[in-house]
Design an enzyme around this catalytic site. Structure first.
Site, PDB file in Angstrom:
ATOM      1  N   GLU A 284       0.832  -1.212   0.000  1.00 56.69           N
ATOM      2  CA  GLU A 284       0.000   0.000   0.000  1.00 56.69           C
ATOM      3  C   GLU A 284       0.867   1.263   0.000  1.00 56.69           C
ATOM      4  OE1 GLU A 284      -4.066  -0.580   1.751  1.00 56.69           O
ATOM      5  OE2 GLU A 284      -3.281   0.895   3.137  1.00 56.69           O
ATOM      6  N   GLU A 287       2.083   1.804  -3.443  1.00 57.33           N
ATOM      7  CA  GLU A 287       1.030   2.429  -4.278  1.00 57.33           C
ATOM      8  C   GLU A 287       0.964   3.929  -4.019  1.00 57.33           C
ATOM      9  OE1 GLU A 287      -3.031   0.609  -4.930  1.00 57.33           O
ATOM     10  OE2 GLU A 287      -2.273  -0.635  -3.305  1.00 57.33           O
ATOM     11  N   CYS A 310      -8.347  -2.117   3.753  1.00 61.21           N
ATOM     12  CA  CYS A 310      -8.319  -3.260   4.690  1.00 61.21           C
ATOM     13  C   CYS A 310      -9.692  -3.635   5.210  1.00 61.21           C
ATOM     14  CB  CYS A 310      -7.457  -2.929   5.906  1.00 61.21           C
ATOM     15  SG  CYS A 310      -5.806  -2.511   5.435  1.00 61.21           S
ATOM     16  N   SER A 330      -7.026   1.564  -2.692  1.00 62.36           N
ATOM     17  CA  SER A 330      -5.797   0.799  -2.855  1.00 62.36           C
ATOM     18  C   SER A 330      -6.181  -0.595  -3.352  1.00 62.36           C
ATOM     19  CB  SER A 330      -5.086   0.695  -1.508  1.00 62.36           C
ATOM     20  OG  SER A 330      -4.187  -0.381  -1.525  1.00 62.36           O
ATOM     21  N   LYS A 369     -15.705  -9.676   7.719  1.00 60.97           N
ATOM     22  CA  LYS A 369     -14.590 -10.523   7.267  1.00 60.97           C
ATOM     23  C   LYS A 369     -15.103 -11.876   6.776  1.00 60.97           C
ATOM     24  CE  LYS A 369     -10.965  -7.966   7.703  1.00 60.97           C
ATOM     25  NZ  LYS A 369     -10.134  -7.644   6.530  1.00 60.97           N
ATOM     26  N   GLU A 372     -16.037 -11.072   3.317  1.00 58.88           N
ATOM     27  CA  GLU A 372     -14.835 -10.873   2.490  1.00 58.88           C
ATOM     28  C   GLU A 372     -14.219 -12.213   2.074  1.00 58.88           C
ATOM     29  OE1 GLU A 372     -11.096  -9.552   4.318  1.00 58.88           O
ATOM     30  OE2 GLU A 372     -11.032  -7.955   2.839  1.00 58.88           O
ATOM     31  N   GLU A 377     -13.513 -13.500  -6.027  1.00 61.97           N
ATOM     32  CA  GLU A 377     -12.174 -13.179  -6.555  1.00 61.97           C
ATOM     33  C   GLU A 377     -11.057 -13.663  -5.627  1.00 61.97           C
ATOM     34  OE1 GLU A 377     -14.450 -11.062  -5.582  1.00 61.97           O
ATOM     35  OE2 GLU A 377     -13.642  -9.338  -4.520  1.00 61.97           O
ATOM     36  N   CYS A 514     -11.240  -1.616  14.189  1.00 60.07           N
ATOM     37  CA  CYS A 514     -11.557  -3.041  14.386  1.00 60.07           C
ATOM     38  C   CYS A 514     -11.738  -3.396  15.860  1.00 60.07           C
ATOM     39  CB  CYS A 514     -10.451  -3.910  13.801  1.00 60.07           C
ATOM     40  SG  CYS A 514     -10.011  -3.426  12.128  1.00 60.07           S
TER      41      CYS A 514
END
Ligand code: FES
Length: 586
Positions: A284, A287, A310, A330, A369, A372, A377, A514
């Site tokens: 990151e 980037e 994230c 990102s 999560k 996710e 993908e 979190c």
């Protein structure tokens, strides 16, 4: 500020004007039971619809009992919180509430943690004097959140959270009269709505109407399967919260005991998501560096601000609401997914096991999560990088089922090398931590020098939006940290209208980051708990010898051996991802 003097149960109480009777009493150590009311001043959350009436009190001179959660204190007011009339009224209210509430507590998702159940216990309810008509709704399962609307008590905490704090408005009061209930529009499954799976509705729901979709049965089956290697990764926020389930103060670092307990549960290797968080920073920060340098060169079309990626709830929020900003996200995967990709690609190679025979489980503070991990993908030939995720609460329950007393565990260390990390990775679990970690590394790369003060205190704290201007060898960066999706929406609108400009922005969907995630032990509205967890992570960072992700030797070895340069082709195949336009739930 004008101070008001009143008496509550004969005790002299002094509190600022505007305070409610309930808050004045609680502050003075006088407990008044309450159910629908919840307030977290620090983050602007307040649910005071006064729908339950459990908190009624008597005020001298007033003909009726009043709800203490919405009635402001007055000079010389005399309040009685426990007269026979008050106690009778509360009991009747509670009995009526229970009369149409399902009585399947033994198999309820909030059994043992339900606020209504606790009230029924404290009032000593043994019989049902009233017979109510239970509304019947089918349970609705999604990958992350299970809804059992039959259990809804119309406290509207979830609605306030979803609408006022997260700015999503997925859960709302529907129907009329006796049938009114908090639901999605047209009773749609959450997956068919703009729900981000942040799960903050779960975090505030007092009963079993909303809870995480449980993956513990699946885990137990995998742990019993001799043909599978089962490994686990643990997110930073988990280690400073899981102790609460065993009576430990919030914020205490339980890492060494947690590692032992996970081994005892049967995992073949116990790793740290922090390893992957350090990798996240390498990618990151690269980037960000490339985009900032491109902008300085005057290149056209450079996508800034760069948003962190994230938080899966934030990602889904962008895909649903602002798909035009996908290129500003990102492309680096979250630490959970980086860990999954690395373990299935490289760890399997080193251990000579097949990808299909490795089960990668994550312990996360978060319900999003789970979603996710299930995204298409993040799978190769149908085999996911992370097989599934379980929350801090689910793990605590499993430990208890297996008679594993966390406090009795010896101290052990994570397995190597996917267990090594720097302090920069630990602070990923609190608001501001990802950006602070990225800036530590970016500073070194841009300046070719050692950063003397690693603590970007301007990025810390719990203000909704924190802004900092950072200068590195003449390069000025304007950065922001925001927590809460409603606040992120406001900031995006300001950027779009040209009112604000930033080079980088960290967004975490949950208040506090979190540590305040929906999979953590319930805080029941006490935000001090969330703050203590954040302090706990900060403390771990302070105690670590290495505090910059670029100093993680195991991560650097991974690059030398398998990946090469950050942001190259291999890195893009394994460590980066892409986003979708999900407007209209395509
Ligand atoms: Fe006051 Fe519900 S807590 S009315």
């Amino acid at each position: 500020m004008k101070m008001i003097r009143l008496r509550i149960d004969g005790k002299l109480v002094v509190a600022p004007e505007g305070t409610t009777i309930l808050n004045a009493a609680l502050k003075a150590g006088i407990y008044i039971p309450h159910l629908c009311y919840m307030e977290m001043k620090e983050v602007g959350y307040k649910n005071d619809c006064a729908s339950c009436r459990i908190c009624v009190v008597q005020v001298k001179g007033m003909s009726r009992l009043v709800p203490s959660c919405t009635t402001p204190i007055k000079e010389k007011m005399e309040v009685i919180t426990n007269s026979p009339e008050v106690m009778h009224k509360r009991r009747v209210v509670l009995e009526l509430m229970l009369s149409d509430h399902p009585k399947d507590c033994l198999i309820c998702g909030k059994n043992g943690e339900c606020e209504l159940q606790k009230l029924a216990i404290s009032f000593g309810i043994r019989e049902m004097r009233f017979e109510g008509k239970e509304g019947r709704y089918d349970k609705q399962y999604s990958i992350a959140i299970t809804r059992d609307t039959t259990k809804c008590i119309m406290c509207r905490r979830c609605e306030t959270m979803c609408e006022n704090i997260q700015g999503c408005g997925i859960l709302t009061g529907v129907d009329r009269g006796f049938n009114v209930i908090v639901n999605t529009a047209f009773n749609r499954n959450l997956l068919e709505t703009d729900c981000t799976f942040c799960g903050q509705c779960v975090a505030v729901c007092p009963v079993g109407a909303l809870y995480e979709t449980d993956n513990t049965f699946r885990l137990v089956e995998d742990l019993m399967n001799p043909n599978k290697k089962v490994i686990v990764q643990v997110a930073p926020a988990v280690r400073v919260a899981i102790g609460e389930l065993f009576g430990v103060e919030p914020g205490i670092d339980m890492t060494p005991k947690l590692v032992t307990a996970l081994r005892k549960l049967g995992f073949d290797a116990v790793f740290d998501t922090n390893f992957a968080a350090d990798v996240t920073i390498i990618e990151e920060a690269t980037e960000l560096k490339e985009r900032v340098l491109s902008k300085l060169k005057g290149e056209k079309g450079v996508k800034l601000p760069l948003f962190t990626s994230c938080c899966p709830a934030w990602i889904r929020f962008v895909e649903l609401n602002y798909p035009e900003l996908r290129d500003n996200l990102s492309s680096t995967k979250s630490p959970q997914q980086i860990f999954g990709a690395i373990s299935k690609e490289f760890w399997t190679r080193e251990k000579e096991i097949e990808r299909k025979d490795l089960i990668c489980v994550s312990i996360m503070p978060c319900t999003a999560k789970k979603y996710e991990a299930s995204r298409e993908e993040f799978a190769i030939d149908g085999i996911p990088d992370v097989d599934y995720s379980i929350t801090t609460r689910e793990l605590g329950r499993l430990f208890k089922q297996y008679n594993i007393d966390l406090l009795e565990m010896q101290d052990e260390e994570f397995d190597s090398p996917l267990g090594e990390s720097t302090g920069a990775a630990d602070i990923f679990g609190r608001t501001g931590g990802v950006l602070e970690a990225a800036i530590r590394t970016l500073y070194e790369w841009l300046s070719d020098g050692k950063l003397e003060d690693l603590d970007y205190v301007n990025l810390r704290g719990f203000q909704e939006v924190r802004v900092a201007e950072i200068e590195v060898t003449g390069i000025k960066l304007r950065v922001a940290v925001v927590h809460g999706l409603g606040a992120a929406r406001k900031l995006i609108e300001d950027i779009k209208s040209g009112k604000e400009y930033f080079d980088a922005i960290e967004v975490m969907a949950c208040k506090g980051g979190c540590v305040g995630g929906s999979g953590q032990p319930y805080h029941h509205g006490n935000f001090e708990i969330v703050k203590k967890r954040a302090e706990g992570l900060q403390d771990i960072d302070y105690r670590k010898e290495l505090r910059e992700s670029n100093e993680n030797e195991s991560v650097m070895k991974l690059y030398d051996r398998y990946i090469g340069e950050a942001n190259n082709e291999v890195a893009h195949r394994l460590l980066h991802t892409h986003y979708f336009d999900r407007k209209n739930h395509k």
